[in-house]
Design a protein around this motif. Structure first.
Motif: not given
Length: 283
Positions: A67-76, A89-105
């Motif tokens: 099982t592979i799903i995604r977690a989409m994180v918007d800029k807010q 499900a066996k050992n599910p994987i969550v691929e996290v995606n940041y809309a703001n992918n250059r944040e240095l805070n």
């Protein structure tokens, strides 16, 4: 009379349809979820969940997960889950995606990672999680632990894999001083840097707050020659030891060499895939 019988039959048919449809939408119960530990993957700066697909698909091909799903994180920082973790499900994987992918805070990364974990917990009631980070993605792992130390309401972090991390800073020209690698950086035997930037000093709180004897940590880094992966000096990656080793349940380091040991290639390296799979899901 015939009309009444027909009406009753139609009502029974409707009820049966609803029941069958409900069975088709079965979700994971709290009891079932206690035996599942999802693994969250966090991508690097300027990247996306696509950078995580090689590792996730390698795990699926090896039979470690189904099982592979995604977690989409918007800029807010709002999280939307794409896909479903079904019963069995066996050992599910969550691929996290940041809309703001250059944040240095770096604090933001901790907040976003926490939002992802809370969203998963609300929907699936998990009791434990694993985390994997590449490059800037490692900051999500570190600041998640910094911000949630002692929070017993969240799932327990069991295993953590850090790949090509820049814990002691980056040596790029145009970046804030708080994340810049100090000049002449060296480490002592315990992994302690001789100089610390502002963010590394924040991270040192883990030496007192990381849950003791709970998290197993694997630190993966590449050396293409000259003690660097081509982007991050090894000295910065190895500074993780000082932060976590005193309290981790286990801490180990794996170095990779060759062309696929480059910073941007480590997450596409079959040897890294095998090491990752063995650490996370091996016996």
């Amino acid at each position: 009379m015939k009309r009444k019988i027909l009406a009753v039959l139609l009502s029974l048919g409707l009820i049966l349809t609803v029941v069958v449809a409900g069975c088709g939408r079965k979700t994971i119960s709290k009891k079932e979820s206690q035996n599942l530990t999802p693994t969250l993957f966090f991508h690097g700066g300027g990247s996306s969940y696509h950078a995580e697909e090689q590792m996730a698909n390698a795990a699926k091909k090896a039979g470690a997960t189904n099982t592979i799903i995604r977690a989409m994180v918007d800029k807010q920082g709002q999280v939307k889950l794409v896909g479903t973790i079904k019963p069995g499900a066996k050992n599910p994987i969550v691929e996290v995606n940041y809309a703001n992918n250059r944040e240095l805070n770096y604090r933001k990364h901790g907040e976003w990672a926490t939002a992802v974990v809370r969203k998963l917990q609300q929907q699936y009631h998990f009791k434990a999680i694993n985390m994997v980070g590449h490059s800037l993605g490692n900051i999500s792992l570190i600041y998640y632990s910094l911000q949630n130390a002692g929070n017993t309401r969240l799932p327990k972090l069991r295993k953590q894999v850090d790949i090509a991390g820049h814990f002691a800073g980056l040596n790029f020209a145009k970046i804030p001083a708080s994340v810049k690698q100090p000049a002449g950086l060296t480490l002592n035997a315990a992994g302690k840097p001789n100089h610390m930037n502002a963010t590394y000093r924040q991270m040192t709180a883990l030496r007192q707050t990381l849950p003791k004897n709970q998290v197993r940590i694997l630190n993966i880094y590449g050396n293409i020659g000259g003690h660097t992966d081509g982007t991050v000096p090894n000295v910065s990656s190895l500074a993780l030891k000082y932060l976590v080793a005193p309290r981790a349940k286990a801490y180990q380091e794996n170095v990779f060499t060759g062309k696929l040991a480059r910073h941007s290639k480590l997450h596409e390296n079959p040897q890294v895939d095998r090491t990752l799979i063995s650490f996370l899901w091996g016996k």
